[in-house]
Enzyme design. Sequence first.
Site, short mmCIF file in Angstrom:
data_model
loop_
_atom_site.label_atom_id
_atom_site.label_comp_id
_atom_site.label_asym_id
_atom_site.label_seq_id
_atom_site.Cartn_x
_atom_site.Cartn_y
_atom_site.Cartn_z
N ASP A 249 -9.84 3.31 4.00
CA ASP A 249 -9.95 3.86 2.69
C ASP A 249 -11.22 3.42 1.77
OD1 ASP A 249 -7.31 4.81 3.37
OD2 ASP A 249 -6.31 3.48 2.21
N ASP B 94 0.86 -1.01 0.01
CA ASP B 94 -0.07 0.08 0.05
C ASP B 94 0.93 1.20 -0.03
OD1 ASP B 94 -2.74 1.32 0.24
OD2 ASP B 94 -1.63 1.98 2.25
N THR C 115 -3.57 8.12 -2.97
CA THR C 115 -2.31 8.94 -2.38
C THR C 115 -1.01 8.39 -3.33
OG1 THR C 115 -1.91 6.82 -1.24
CG2 THR C 115 -2.93 8.62 0.04
N THR C 116 -0.91 7.23 -3.83
CA THR C 116 0.12 6.77 -4.71
C THR C 116 0.14 7.71 -6.22
OG1 THR C 116 0.02 4.62 -3.98
CG2 THR C 116 1.22 5.15 -6.17
#
Length: 562
Positions: free
Chosen positions: A397, A65, A98-99
Amino acid sequence: MTQGGARWPRRLRSGGLDRTTGRDARRANVAAGRALAATLRTTLGPAGRDKLLVGTDGLAVVTNDGASILDRMEIEHPAASLLYEVASEQAERVGDGTTTAVLLAGALLEGAEGLFEQGVHPGIVTAGYHHACSRALETLSTLTLGDDPTDRATLVSVARTAITGKWSEPEATRVADLAADAVLAVSDGSEVDRHRITLQGVPGGSPGDAEFVDGLVVDMGESSATADDRAIHLPRRFADARIALVDAPLGAKQANATRAVTVEGTDGLDAIAAHEERQLREQLERIADAGTDAVFCQQAIDDVLRSRLARRGILAVERTRQDEMYKLARATGGTLVASVEELTPEALGRAGVVERRRVAGRDLTVVRGNPDSKQVSLLLRGGTQHAIDETRRLVEDCLTVVTLALLYGDLLPGGGATEAELAADLRGFALEFDGREQLAIEAAAGALETVPRTLAENAGASPIDALADLRASHDRGEVTAGIDAADGSVADVSARGVVEPLAVKRRAIAGATEAANLLLRIDDVVAARDGDARGHDHDHDHGIGGDHGGGQRGGYPWAIGH
């Protein structure tokens, strides 16, 4: 640079300032941002495999993650820290992407670096990026799908997309189902109260063993709550239970104004014992007469009273946390009373079942089955406590993206389809500019394609071939064509249930562009360093008398205005 006739010091080596200016400062910032994005991209690929991270404290963590990886990275450079803040805000506000935000910011910085080498001024690059971001945000609203956001299957697809590649297919589907059910259970159509969702984790088993509970699960090991397991004659399960919630100690009241009680003879002792016995009997009868099956007390319960309650078939749980008391009230419809004297049948809560369960060595108390319950729980499972922690993060999430989809409704195709369509639109938009800003807009388009390129790499496919096929599909008007994470092929991702909330994309693009532009505008870095003023070595002129400005000690506060 000079001020007041004195040359600005290039460096004060002792207790002063380190300063980097102009192109070197900008190059250092760009390199730091790119390095963070490249590290994250390398750590995540290929094929979405788990990675073993070992911190400086020796703690080993297995994760794939991006947010979890960023949280555990030791980031020192200010520019890289800025990108970390972008990811943190992304996770906090929209729960996913986020990535994507970090990779996009890194790609924008990489594109800017190439433009600098061609002689494009930083101001032109940031202006072009600003135009590209504005255009992309406008275009996003035209790419939304017509899916019904209140449909459970659609919400499951949203949650499933957020955790793609994290687990096997059955486990991911199971967790996505639970997340959608939990959000729907606490939604009134216009609002979702996330405080009414409790996550409890028990090591042992797999994520596929997770359960949805229409009530509250209290982990007796993690909570301060305790129940008398020695009362073996108490049933483990109470059906159609009536529950008392008491915010006061249960037992004989103790004198608090004096340290000791003086009595004369055995009659005084007998009177004290009789008084305590009368209090215990009154409290026992008050609880029993109300029709109580289980009593949860926020404070302590006298051992004698607890034993007598057990003989009456009443479960007594003491030292229940305040937050759990409120959750129990929502789960049962009961009223939290300040003392046992206020307890009435009307104040009792109701539950279809109250049961004591032992799961993988953990003692749980489950209160569920009230049709009017305003509290739900997800009982998460995993092989180890670390697996539970990772599962909890991913479920949170899922809950966030499902909430966004349910409240705001706008969904976009995932799998890099949205980014590919935005890139194609930006290349056409760039032709409307005659100056060098056109180059910056085209660089922004290329940065957006980092997302499908990375997805193809993680799926084990050739990123060049996949990107070429994806561009061809979008040139033919196939707006929902994206990368299938299973094999890296180009497919209609919307038809396969790969969808994301509009808010996730909007936040990622806006945050990444803002961070990149901020770093590109910086051309002067001044770093304060601690040190001893004595024995300094610096290359500036003190002026007449060599006065350092009023005998200041501990550094050079005068240096900036020298």
